[in-house]
Write a protein that holds these residues in place. Structure first.
Motif, short mmCIF file in Angstrom:
data_model
loop_
_atom_site.label_atom_id
_atom_site.label_comp_id
_atom_site.label_asym_id
_atom_site.label_seq_id
_atom_site.Cartn_x
_atom_site.Cartn_y
_atom_site.Cartn_z
N LEU A 109 -37.27 0.32 69.31
CA LEU A 109 -36.04 0.56 68.56
C LEU A 109 -34.94 -0.35 69.11
O LEU A 109 -34.71 -0.40 70.31
CB LEU A 109 -35.62 2.02 68.69
CG LEU A 109 -34.35 2.45 67.96
CD1 LEU A 109 -34.52 2.31 66.45
CD2 LEU A 109 -33.97 3.87 68.34
N LYS A 110 -34.28 -1.06 68.22
CA LYS A 110 -33.16 -1.91 68.61
C LYS A 110 -31.88 -1.07 68.64
O LYS A 110 -31.50 -0.46 67.64
CB LYS A 110 -33.02 -3.09 67.63
CG LYS A 110 -34.20 -4.04 67.67
CD LYS A 110 -33.94 -5.29 66.83
CE LYS A 110 -34.11 -5.03 65.36
NZ LYS A 110 -33.98 -6.28 64.55
N ASN A 111 -31.22 -1.04 69.78
CA ASN A 111 -29.96 -0.31 69.93
C ASN A 111 -28.79 -1.31 69.85
O ASN A 111 -28.82 -2.34 70.52
CB ASN A 111 -29.92 0.44 71.26
CG ASN A 111 -31.10 1.38 71.42
OD1 ASN A 111 -31.92 1.24 72.32
ND2 ASN A 111 -31.20 2.36 70.52
N VAL A 117 -27.49 -6.53 69.59
CA VAL A 117 -28.55 -5.74 70.23
C VAL A 117 -28.25 -5.66 71.73
O VAL A 117 -28.15 -6.68 72.41
CB VAL A 117 -29.93 -6.38 70.01
CG1 VAL A 117 -31.01 -5.59 70.75
CG2 VAL A 117 -30.26 -6.44 68.52
N VAL A 118 -28.11 -4.44 72.24
CA VAL A 118 -27.77 -4.25 73.65
C VAL A 118 -28.88 -3.57 74.44
O VAL A 118 -28.81 -3.48 75.67
CB VAL A 118 -26.46 -3.44 73.80
CG1 VAL A 118 -25.28 -4.21 73.21
CG2 VAL A 118 -26.59 -2.07 73.13
N ALA A 119 -29.90 -3.07 73.74
CA ALA A 119 -31.01 -2.42 74.43
C ALA A 119 -32.22 -2.39 73.52
O ALA A 119 -32.10 -2.38 72.28
CB ALA A 119 -30.64 -1.00 74.87
N LEU A 120 -33.40 -2.38 74.14
CA LEU A 120 -34.67 -2.28 73.42
C LEU A 120 -35.43 -1.09 73.99
O LEU A 120 -35.77 -1.07 75.18
CB LEU A 120 -35.48 -3.58 73.61
CG LEU A 120 -34.82 -4.86 73.10
CD1 LEU A 120 -35.62 -6.08 73.55
CD2 LEU A 120 -34.68 -4.83 71.59
N SER A 121 -35.68 -0.10 73.14
CA SER A 121 -36.26 1.16 73.60
C SER A 121 -37.62 1.41 72.95
O SER A 121 -37.70 1.60 71.73
CB SER A 121 -35.33 2.33 73.28
OG SER A 121 -34.05 2.12 73.84
N PRO A 122 -38.71 1.45 73.75
CA PRO A 122 -40.04 1.75 73.18
C PRO A 122 -40.11 3.17 72.64
O PRO A 122 -39.46 4.08 73.16
CB PRO A 122 -40.98 1.56 74.38
CG PRO A 122 -40.22 0.74 75.36
CD PRO A 122 -38.78 1.11 75.17
N ASN A 152 -34.66 1.85 59.35
CA ASN A 152 -34.99 0.71 58.51
C ASN A 152 -35.89 -0.28 59.26
O ASN A 152 -35.86 -0.37 60.50
CB ASN A 152 -33.72 0.00 58.05
CG ASN A 152 -32.90 0.85 57.10
OD1 ASN A 152 -33.45 1.60 56.29
ND2 ASN A 152 -31.58 0.73 57.19
N GLN A 153 -36.63 -1.04 58.50
CA GLN A 153 -37.55 -2.02 59.09
C GLN A 153 -36.82 -3.03 59.95
O GLN A 153 -37.33 -3.48 60.98
CB GLN A 153 -38.31 -2.74 57.96
CG GLN A 153 -39.37 -3.70 58.44
CD GLN A 153 -40.16 -4.28 57.26
OE1 GLN A 153 -39.90 -3.95 56.10
NE2 GLN A 153 -41.11 -5.14 57.56
N SER A 154 -35.58 -3.36 59.60
CA SER A 154 -34.80 -4.36 60.34
C SER A 154 -34.38 -3.87 61.71
O SER A 154 -33.97 -4.67 62.56
CB SER A 154 -33.57 -4.76 59.53
OG SER A 154 -32.76 -3.63 59.26
N ASP A 155 -34.46 -2.56 61.94
CA ASP A 155 -34.02 -2.00 63.22
C ASP A 155 -35.18 -1.67 64.15
O ASP A 155 -35.00 -1.04 65.19
CB ASP A 155 -33.19 -0.73 62.98
CG ASP A 155 -31.91 -1.04 62.24
OD1 ASP A 155 -31.35 -2.13 62.45
OD2 ASP A 155 -31.47 -0.19 61.42
N ALA A 306 -39.27 -12.92 65.09
CA ALA A 306 -38.96 -12.48 63.73
C ALA A 306 -37.98 -11.31 63.72
O ALA A 306 -37.18 -11.17 62.78
CB ALA A 306 -40.24 -12.10 63.00
N ALA A 307 -38.04 -10.49 64.74
CA ALA A 307 -37.20 -9.28 64.78
C ALA A 307 -35.82 -9.53 65.38
O ALA A 307 -34.87 -8.82 65.03
CB ALA A 307 -37.91 -8.18 65.56
N LEU A 308 -35.70 -10.51 66.28
CA LEU A 308 -34.45 -10.69 67.02
C LEU A 308 -33.68 -11.96 66.66
O LEU A 308 -32.49 -12.06 66.94
CB LEU A 308 -34.73 -10.70 68.53
CG LEU A 308 -35.26 -9.40 69.14
CD1 LEU A 308 -35.50 -9.57 70.63
CD2 LEU A 308 -34.31 -8.24 68.89
N PHE A 309 -34.35 -12.94 66.04
CA PHE A 309 -33.69 -14.19 65.71
C PHE A 309 -33.35 -14.24 64.23
O PHE A 309 -34.08 -13.71 63.38
CB PHE A 309 -34.58 -15.39 66.04
CG PHE A 309 -34.75 -15.64 67.52
CD1 PHE A 309 -34.06 -14.91 68.46
CD2 PHE A 309 -35.61 -16.63 67.96
CE1 PHE A 309 -34.22 -15.14 69.81
CE2 PHE A 309 -35.78 -16.88 69.31
CZ PHE A 309 -35.08 -16.13 70.24
#
Length: 361
Positions: A109-111, A117-122, A152-155, A306-309
């Motif tokens: 999950l992108k926070n 984006v400030v954090a990436l949480s599995p 959403n898919q983008s998050d 693909a998810a972050l750029f």
């Protein structure tokens, strides 16, 4: 009550084989399902998962531009050092690989804060369901206690193994169910039967009634030393079943090889084949990096990009890169020495840099 007596199992008066045991007393070859807890108790499966997870977690990762220069931004810090408040980068990437190798899917999950984006949480894959909307976009439903959160898919960053439908990755524990089932039966056989010693007369094995009578008479005396058996009886120890033991060991080895082969891990790295010579180990390490590990690294790179750029960043040449050369050099002493010599001759490295890379102080 008295575990030292048993009646020999035979089929049509022929010696019992390990395959016969599975068919007649083990419950058959196939059937049932394997849970992740059960799979992880299989030593070979856990070894393969550990090797792949830790290999990815220890591979250096960077965000680089088209000139192969490191981009030191906030995303670089998240991917390389601290994705969230609870995990280091090692913990994070090991978790991603663990989920992939168990469930076939890993979710992050992108926070956000201030649009960045400030954090990436599995997220545990067991708590995620995916639906496809009418417009074709995916909706991720995350169960948290009694509530379901729609994301959403983008998050979401969704890493997946090979997929049949393009949405869910296929779980390795589903594909390996036959090997797991055989391992379960082997372990069950060891726990239940385990070739206890038997008492035998010169003519034949004891019948059930005789076993019960003798058990009541002798009780636990058989475990005491010294102990004199009744006249005419002989104690047969478990190692008298050497032929059965050999087939048993062969089947166990075969199932272990199947699991290692499934993950593409050379047998020598998991103790199945002798590979003590340095040149053999170097060869197996290179094969592991090139054939087993590299596909995972490339999948993670592309999925993360693909998810972050943005599309513009990708078009401009920005990319995420695992440093495969670092692992190759770590595992191959000859090539490592040759590489350092060339870098030293070209003036790219100095002696202090080489000592730093080799942890020589």
């Amino acid at each position: 009550m008295f575990p030292f007596f048993r009646k020999e199992k035979t089929i049509n008066n022929q010696p019992l084989t390990v395959f016969d045991w599975f068919k007649h007393w083990g419950g058959g070859w196939f059937g049932g399902s394997v849970k992740k807890e059960t799979a992880l108790k299989i030593n070979m499966f856990y070894a393969c998962v550990r090797i792949l997870s830790q290999a990815v977690a220890t591979t250096p990762i960077n965000i680089i531009n088209k000139n192969n220069q490191t981009i030191n931004n906030d995303l670089q810090f998240l991917l390389k050092h601290k994705p969230n408040n609870n995990q280091t980068a090692f913990d994070f990437w090991a978790k991603i690989m663990f989920d992939l190798l168990i469930f076939g899917n890993a979710y992050v999950l992108k926070n956000y804060a201030g649009g960045e984006v400030v954090a990436l949480s599995p997220i545990c894959p067991e708590f995620v369901q995916i639906e496809r909307r009418k417009n074709g976009a995916l909706l991720y439903k995350i169960t948290a206690g009694e509530t379901i959160k729609n994301v959403n898919q983008s998050d979401i960053i969704h890493y997946k193994m090979l997929s049949l439908d393009g949405v869910y990755g296929v779980a390795p524990i589903d594909l390996l169910i036959n090997s797991f089932f055989v391992n379960q039966k082997l372990n069950k056989f060891l726990e239940i039967d385990n070739f206890p010693p038997v008492l035998k007369t010169p003519e034949e094995l004891l019948q059930d009634e005789q076993v019960q009578t003798l058990a009541e008479q002798v009780g636990d005396k058989l475990t005491q030393s010294p102990f004199v058996l009744p006249a005419g009886f002989e104690l047969i120890l478990s190692n008298s079943h050497s032929a059965f033991d050999k087939k048993f060991a062969e089947l166990k080895k075969f199932t272990n090889e199947e699991i290692a082969r499934f993950f593409g891990i050379p047998f020598g790295l998991v103790g199945l084949d002798g590979a003590s010579q340095p040149n053999v180990l170097d060869t197996q390490n290179r094969l592991f990096l090139q054939q087993a590990l590299n596909p995972y690294l490339r999948m993670i790179e592309q999925t993360t990009e693909a998810a972050l750029f943005s599309r513009a960043e990708i078009a401009g040449g920005d990319r995420i890169k695992f440093n495969r050369n670092a692992l190759i050099l770590q595992t191959d002493a000859v090539n490592r020495a040759d590489f350092y010599k060339k870098m030293l001759d070209l003036g790219v490295y100095n002696v202090d840099k080489i000592k730093q890379l080799e942890d020589i102080y």
